[in-house]
Design a protein around this motif. Structure first.
Motif, PDB file in Angstrom:
ATOM      1  N   GLN A   1      49.955  47.557  46.928  1.00 15.24           N
ATOM      2  CA  GLN A   1      49.897  48.760  47.769  1.00 15.24           C
ATOM      3  C   GLN A   1      50.168  48.415  49.227  1.00 15.24           C
ATOM      4  O   GLN A   1      50.877  49.137  49.933  1.00 15.24           O
ATOM      5  CB  GLN A   1      48.527  49.436  47.628  1.00 15.24           C
TER       6      GLN A   1
ATOM      7  N   GLY B   1      35.969  53.977  37.759  1.00 13.21           N
ATOM      8  CA  GLY B   1      37.097  54.849  38.023  1.00 13.21           C
ATOM      9  C   GLY B   1      36.662  56.276  37.742  1.00 13.21           C
ATOM     10  O   GLY B   1      35.666  56.520  37.075  1.00 13.21           O
TER      11      GLY B   1
ATOM     12  N   SER C   1      41.243  53.459  41.409  1.00 10.78           N
ATOM     13  CA  SER C   1      41.499  53.151  40.004  1.00 10.78           C
ATOM     14  C   SER C   1      41.234  51.679  39.744  1.00 10.78           C
ATOM     15  O   SER C   1      41.580  50.822  40.569  1.00 10.78           O
ATOM     16  CB  SER C   1      42.949  53.487  39.658  1.00 10.78           C
ATOM     17  N   PRO C   2      40.640  51.346  38.596  1.00 13.91           N
ATOM     18  CA  PRO C   2      40.417  49.933  38.281  1.00 13.91           C
ATOM     19  C   PRO C   2      41.733  49.178  38.077  1.00 13.91           C
ATOM     20  O   PRO C   2      41.776  47.962  38.161  1.00 13.91           O
ATOM     21  CB  PRO C   2      39.583  49.966  37.005  1.00 13.91           C
ATOM     22  N   CYS C   3      42.819  49.913  37.845  1.00 11.25           N
ATOM     23  CA  CYS C   3      44.125  49.288  37.637  1.00 11.25           C
ATOM     24  C   CYS C   3      44.889  49.098  38.949  1.00 11.25           C
ATOM     25  O   CYS C   3      45.999  48.554  38.948  1.00 11.25           O
ATOM     26  CB  CYS C   3      44.967  50.135  36.676  1.00 11.25           C
ATOM     27  N   ALA C   4      44.346  49.548  40.058  1.00 14.24           N
ATOM     28  CA  ALA C   4      45.046  49.486  41.333  1.00 14.24           C
ATOM     29  C   ALA C   4      45.194  48.037  41.796  1.00 14.24           C
ATOM     30  O   ALA C   4      44.296  47.214  41.614  1.00 14.24           O
ATOM     31  CB  ALA C   4      44.312  50.292  42.381  1.00 14.24           C
ATOM     32  N   ASP C   5      46.345  47.742  42.416  1.00 13.56           N
ATOM     33  CA  ASP C   5      46.608  46.413  42.960  1.00 13.56           C
ATOM     34  C   ASP C   5      46.696  46.550  44.480  1.00 13.56           C
ATOM     35  O   ASP C   5      47.719  46.999  45.008  1.00 13.56           O
ATOM     36  CB  ASP C   5      47.922  45.873  42.381  1.00 13.56           C
TER      37      ASP C   5
END
Length: 177
Positions: free
Chosen positions: A156, A105, A148-152
């Protein structure tokens, strides 16, 4: 005032003739300064006549006493030997791209690239030097924001479907109304 030993070193040279033949303006100015010193003028007088500081004149005298007329070309610069070799440019480009891919990230900063150059290629660059190098190699140092490593990605995608659904009522932003 110059020591007698330095004045004696100046005597065998015809600085006026050397200055007349010299094409480089800085070196010519240094030769003219030595011609004035040879005539018995002080460093302050020579500096005032040539519109340079007396310290510059004293530095030129030191260069002359250390290496003769050839030394008046100037000091070699350390940074000229600290450059990335042309043969290493493609390897550097690949290393920067790999660094960007490995970054989970965030983005690769100039400081990260500066450290990469020092550790992997053995050259010391300033931060401005890093940006100049990237520009010379046509590499854009400002990159798009990394994912972002937290992105889903599924969430989205669902959000985009709901946002662009043909039956959904669109609300114009306030600044467009």
């Amino acid at each position: 005032m110059l020591s007698q030993q330095i004045i004696d070193q100046l005597q065998p040279y015809d600085f006026d003739r050397l200055a007349h033949k010299e094409k480089d303006g800085r070196r010519r100015l240094r030769l003219i300064a030595l011609a004035h010193l040879k005539e018995g003028k002080s460093c302050s007088e020579v500096g005032a006549a040539l519109r340079v500081t007396r310290h510059a004149v004293m530095r030129w005298v030191q260069w002359f006493t250390a290496g003769g007329v050839a030394r008046l070309a100037g000091m070699p610069h350390d940074w000229s030997t600290q450059r990335l070799a042309k043969e290493q440019e493609e390897a550097f480009r690949q290393a920067v791209e790999q660094l960007q891919r490995e970054r989970g990230g965030g983005r690769v900063r100039g400081e990260d690239i500066r450290q990469l150059l020092a550790l992997r290629f053995g050259v010391a660059y300033s931060l401005n030097g890093v940006y100049d190098l990237l520009k010379r190699l046509n590499m854009v140092w400002i990159s798009v924001r990394a994912v972002s490593p937290c992105a889903d990605p599924v969430a989205q995608s669902e959000f985009k479907k709901k946002l662009l659904h043909p039956g959904a009522r669109r609300i114009a932003p306030e600044h467009c109304a």
